[in-house]
Design an enzyme around this catalytic site. Structure first.
Site, PDB file in Angstrom:
ATOM      1  N   TRP A  21      12.686 -38.365 -25.285  1.00  0.00           N
ATOM      2  CA  TRP A  21      12.814 -37.392 -24.460  1.00  0.00           C
ATOM      3  C   TRP A  21      11.786 -37.799 -23.454  1.00  0.00           C
ATOM      4  CZ3 TRP A  21      13.516 -33.700 -28.507  1.00  0.00           C
ATOM      5  CH2 TRP A  21      13.327 -33.370 -29.436  1.00  0.00           C
ATOM      6  N   HIS A  26       8.607 -34.668 -22.073  1.00  0.00           N
ATOM      7  CA  HIS A  26       6.946 -35.429 -22.458  1.00  0.00           C
ATOM      8  C   HIS A  26       5.914 -34.290 -22.002  1.00  0.00           C
ATOM      9  CE1 HIS A  26       8.078 -38.534 -24.632  1.00  0.00           C
ATOM     10  NE2 HIS A  26       9.070 -38.978 -24.053  1.00  0.00           N
ATOM     11  N   ASP A  65       7.297 -44.495 -20.076  1.00  0.00           N
ATOM     12  CA  ASP A  65       8.883 -44.941 -20.018  1.00  0.00           C
ATOM     13  C   ASP A  65       9.299 -45.447 -18.521  1.00  0.00           C
ATOM     14  OD1 ASP A  65      10.521 -43.489 -22.223  1.00  0.00           O
ATOM     15  OD2 ASP A  65      10.904 -41.568 -21.249  1.00  0.00           O
ATOM     16  N   ARG A  68       8.097 -48.781 -19.099  1.00  0.00           N
ATOM     17  CA  ARG A  68       9.298 -50.172 -19.634  1.00  0.00           C
ATOM     18  C   ARG A  68      10.420 -50.611 -18.363  1.00  0.00           C
ATOM     19  NH1 ARG A  68      12.545 -45.483 -23.255  1.00  0.00           N
ATOM     20  NH2 ARG A  68      13.524 -47.394 -24.189  1.00  0.00           N
ATOM     21  N   HIS A  80       9.491 -47.442 -28.053  1.00  0.00           N
ATOM     22  CA  HIS A  80       9.515 -46.139 -27.948  1.00  0.00           C
ATOM     23  C   HIS A  80      10.032 -45.591 -29.358  1.00  0.00           C
ATOM     24  CE1 HIS A  80       8.598 -45.700 -23.289  1.00  0.00           C
ATOM     25  NE2 HIS A  80       8.573 -47.007 -24.115  1.00  0.00           N
ATOM     26  N   HIS A 136       2.674 -40.313 -24.766  1.00  0.00           N
ATOM     27  CA  HIS A 136       4.393 -40.604 -25.312  1.00  0.00           C
ATOM     28  C   HIS A 136       4.553 -40.891 -26.272  1.00  0.00           C
ATOM     29  CE1 HIS A 136       8.167 -41.804 -23.171  1.00  0.00           C
ATOM     30  NE2 HIS A 136       7.600 -42.542 -23.782  1.00  0.00           N
ATOM     31  N   ASP A 140       7.343 -39.481 -28.902  1.00  0.00           N
ATOM     32  CA  ASP A 140       8.821 -39.884 -28.526  1.00  0.00           C
ATOM     33  C   ASP A 140       9.100 -39.866 -30.578  1.00  0.00           C
ATOM     34  OD1 ASP A 140      10.235 -40.621 -26.308  1.00  0.00           O
ATOM     35  OD2 ASP A 140       9.062 -42.486 -26.201  1.00  0.00           O
ATOM     36  N   HIS A 146      15.047 -41.409 -32.612  1.00  0.00           N
ATOM     37  CA  HIS A 146      13.261 -42.505 -31.966  1.00  0.00           C
ATOM     38  C   HIS A 146      13.807 -42.905 -33.350  1.00  0.00           C
ATOM     39  CE1 HIS A 146      12.998 -42.144 -27.170  1.00  0.00           C
ATOM     40  NE2 HIS A 146      13.563 -41.258 -27.913  1.00  0.00           N
ATOM     41  N   HIS A 170      22.507 -39.142 -27.233  1.00  0.00           N
ATOM     42  CA  HIS A 170      20.754 -39.183 -27.478  1.00  0.00           C
ATOM     43  C   HIS A 170      20.065 -38.371 -25.680  1.00  0.00           C
ATOM     44  CE1 HIS A 170      17.236 -42.332 -28.043  1.00  0.00           C
ATOM     45  NE2 HIS A 170      17.339 -41.763 -27.010  1.00  0.00           N
ATOM     46  N   ASP A 174      17.566 -36.012 -25.895  1.00  0.00           N
ATOM     47  CA  ASP A 174      16.327 -36.062 -25.257  1.00  0.00           C
ATOM     48  C   ASP A 174      16.022 -34.773 -24.157  1.00  0.00           C
ATOM     49  OD1 ASP A 174      15.828 -38.835 -26.334  1.00  0.00           O
ATOM     50  OD2 ASP A 174      16.228 -39.771 -25.078  1.00  0.00           O
TER      51      ASP A 174
HETATM   52 ZN   LIG Z   1       9.783 -43.180 -24.580  1.00  0.00          ZN
END
Ligand SMILES: [Zn+2]
Ligand SMILES: *[C@@H]1O[C@H](CO)[C@@H](O)[C@H](O)[C@H]1NC(C)=O
Length: 339
Positions: A21, A26, A65, A68, A80, A136, A140, A146, A170, A174
């Site tokens: 998202w 989020h 996010d 990562r 995620h 988070h 997700d 996801h 995707h 998101d």
């Molecule tokens: Zn994520």
């Protein structure tokens, strides 16, 4: 439109803090959760995050996010999502043993951070990190793509949305579908969307559903709980995201017909994510933190909890996961085009 190189795309994604998202989704989930935390859970969360502002969960909702995309946080990219190796639109299902690889997935990560956030032996920084991951990842896991391996969670499905011809399915789910609904992606936008969804939960169309969203949430069995959440969202891949298959999505602009069909599900999943997150944190607090606060530190309890933290099955990485990793920079996330 120019075609950005892969490395530029990774850079753009990092700058926007985007993937999963988007920041809007989020932050909205976080604001909804804030509304349903008990006073005791709220006080604990504010202390753990060292943030007494009115956006204490929303402020950290997209931290994972960004993390990562860093060298230190690269290991967490597979956390995620879970790559369900099913066959939509004919068959949808999630199988933890089949779909969670040795690098981990959303389900193993939720289990890990649920255990860690209540582990009194962890440093303040590690406790905060665990809470930020939970805020988070419980978001997700409600995004259907996801919970799907097909075409790298829809990242490889090229579509047109609202005139943008270089989108992928995707990132539309998101980010761009939610932003089209709300008209922006600031914290203020998230807060106002949250207010609307909270009203639906308290007295609108979600009122009769909300208890079923958390019916399977048991902090003493996080793997089973998170598998139920993933299964719930994955089913929507077959029924809502691509009920007529991939090719049907590539026949024209997804706006307005497809958008109008899916937007109720997008809103439902955001509401569900927020309500579940609050319930999960309240349950962690009452099962583990409150108890510790009352009885004091119990070494025996803490080591039992550490032992209970499950490891993901030692599968080999799935094809979709390898493909994600091949996108470069270790960012397993979707590749956002500029809008
Ligand atoms: Zn994520
Ligand atoms: C649990 O989280 C820690 C801290 O991020 C990480 O080092 C560890 O690999 C994780 N374990 C699992 C099984 O995900």
């Amino acid at each position: 439109m120019y075609t950005p190189t892969a490395s530029l795309l990774v850079g753009l994604a990092a700058l926007k803090g985007a993937s999963a998202w988007g920041t809007l989704g989020h932050a909205t989930i976080a604001y909804i959760a804030q509304n349903y935390l008990t006073d005791a859970t709220e006080a604990w969360a504010k202390k753990v995050l060292s943030d007494t502002s009115t956006s204490y969960l929303a402020n950290v909702a997209s931290w994972a996010d960004t993390y990562r995309t860093t060298a230190a946080g690269k290991f967490s990219a597979p956390y995620h999502y879970i790559d369900a190796n099913d066959s939509p639109p004919t068959t949808c299902n999630v199988n933890y043993a089949r779909d969670c690889t040795s690098s981990g997935c959303s389900i193993s990560a939720i289990s890990n951070y649920t255990q860690r956030v209540a582990d009194a032996r962890l440093s303040a920084a590690n406790t905060a990190e665990a809470l930020k991951f939970l805020v988070h990842l419980l978001g997700d896991i409600t995004q259907p793509l996801h919970d799907e391996a097909l075409d790298t969670g829809g990242n490889d499905i090229k579509v047109t949305f609202d005139g943008y011809t270089s989108d992928n399915l995707h990132s539309d789910w998101d980010t761009y579908i939610p932003q089209k609904k709300v008209g922006g992606s600031s914290l203020a936008d998230a807060q106002s969307w949250a207010t609307t969804l909270i009203a639906s939960i308290d007295s609108g169309s979600y009122k009769s559903l909300a208890s079923s969203w958390v019916a399977k949430s048991n902090v003493n069995d996080a793997v089973t709980s998170a598998t139920a959440w993933a299964t719930d969202a994955n089913a929507l891949v077959c029924s809502v995201v691509m009920p007529d298959g991939v090719a049907a999505l590539q026949k024209g602009d997804l706006y307005p017909t497809y958008y109008n069909k899916v937007i109720p599900t997008v809103e439902l999943q955001i509401a569900k994510g927020g309500y579940r997150l609050a319930d999960w944190l309240n349950k962690i607090y009452s099962a583990n933190i409150a108890k510790r606060d009352l009885e004091g530190y119990s070494e025996e309890l803490v080591s039992r909890m550490a032992e209970a933290a499950p490891l993901p099955p030692a599968n080999r990485p799935s094809k979709a996961q390898l493909a994600r990793e091949a996108y470069g920079g270790g960012c397993g996330c979707d590749r956002h085009e500029k809008h």
